[in-house]
Design an enzyme around this catalytic site. Sequence first.
Site, PDB file in Angstrom:
ATOM      1  N   ASP A  14      -7.468  -0.941  -6.214  1.00 52.94           N
ATOM      2  CA  ASP A  14      -6.182  -0.344  -6.610  1.00 52.94           C
ATOM      3  C   ASP A  14      -5.451  -1.299  -7.555  1.00 52.94           C
ATOM      4  OD1 ASP A  14      -3.967   1.780  -5.906  1.00 52.94           O
ATOM      5  OD2 ASP A  14      -2.975  -0.162  -5.928  1.00 52.94           O
ATOM      6  N   HIS A  39       3.271   5.995 -11.446  1.00 56.24           N
ATOM      7  CA  HIS A  39       3.582   4.904 -10.510  1.00 56.24           C
ATOM      8  C   HIS A  39       4.905   5.139  -9.765  1.00 56.24           C
ATOM      9  CE1 HIS A  39       2.774   0.314 -10.011  1.00 56.24           C
ATOM     10  NE2 HIS A  39       3.312   0.803  -8.926  1.00 56.24           N
ATOM     11  N   TYR A  86       0.777  -4.366 -12.975  1.00 57.51           N
ATOM     12  CA  TYR A  86       0.350  -5.548 -12.230  1.00 57.51           C
ATOM     13  C   TYR A  86      -0.146  -6.681 -13.141  1.00 57.51           C
ATOM     14  CZ  TYR A  86       0.244  -2.386  -8.141  1.00 57.51           C
ATOM     15  OH  TYR A  86       0.545  -1.475  -7.152  1.00 57.51           O
ATOM     16  N   LYS A 119      -2.352   3.070 -12.640  1.00 54.58           N
ATOM     17  CA  LYS A 119      -1.077   3.803 -12.619  1.00 54.58           C
ATOM     18  C   LYS A 119      -0.325   3.562 -13.916  1.00 54.58           C
ATOM     19  CE  LYS A 119      -0.798   2.266  -7.784  1.00 54.58           C
ATOM     20  NZ  LYS A 119      -1.281   0.884  -7.798  1.00 54.58           N
TER      21      LYS A 119
END
Length: 256
Positions: free
Chosen positions: A43, A106, A48, A73
Amino acid sequence: MESVKLKSNSEMPMLGLGTWDLRGQACVQAVKMALNLGYTHIDTAWMYENQGAIGDALKEVGADRERLFITSKVWNTHLHFDGVLEQCEESLRDLQTSYVDLFLIHWPNEAVPLDETFRAMKQLSDEGKVQNVGVSNFSVNLLEESQSISEVPITVNQIKYHPGEQKRDVLQWCNEHRVVVTAYTPLGRGEILVEPALVEIAERQSKTPGQVALRWLVQKGMVVIPKASSEGHLKENMDVFDWFLSEVDMERVDKL
Ligand code: NAP
């Protein structure tokens, strides 16, 4: 490893590696370790800032792409049509892959009409760059709106879910509409693991409180994506499939 069938018929492994806050070499190492232990589901997200590191780890391990399930996302600053396409392209380039198995919105952003975002998702799906479309942090109202607008099925809603934070209304709606719930922060970032009920159940079952929390989620039909960076934690989190919590213990955790 158990999996769940999405509306599209894709199989989604019920355990994935969460990667928020893992970057650079620490991320490469954790992902490589996880893949070598048998994890097949990763994931990540554009936000990120670790998709390049994950791409490097996949390449170094020589993982068979078809056996992997990769979720990414699009961040909520990029929910207009071109923004979704751009972030997907960037994700694919960094991950060094031609498609993601699941692409999520997201977080919602009420400044952008949802139908614009879902039109972009449909295009990505038609182009084969996205195998499944989903959302994250969506309430029941937003899920209903999404379902009425989107031409592609909404297969997953990724939400925060752990024994100390239960969004039962969203889970119930998702179960009724065959939308799989992925539980993020399933260990409450470690803070819930001192909860006496989890500790007591764990001792009785010869497991750890973290495993009890993950087992409780999996037994409710949710996918779990704990983040772990040590081999011990990675291994521990895989051992949540061939044992059960009794109805009484499930209810005890429900009440936390
Ligand atoms: P989490 O998975 O609940 O907790 C991670 C923490 O628990 C780390 O400090 C980890 O330590 C520790 N840990 C892992 N396994 C353990 C075990 N068996 N026993 C005790 N401690 C253990 O928190 P999270 O990272 O917030 O959530 C997981 C993933 O969900 C994220 O990484 C991200 O992929 C996703 N997420 C999504 C959203 C969203 O908006 N969609 C938001 C937040 C998170 P070590 O690293 O030292 O192993």
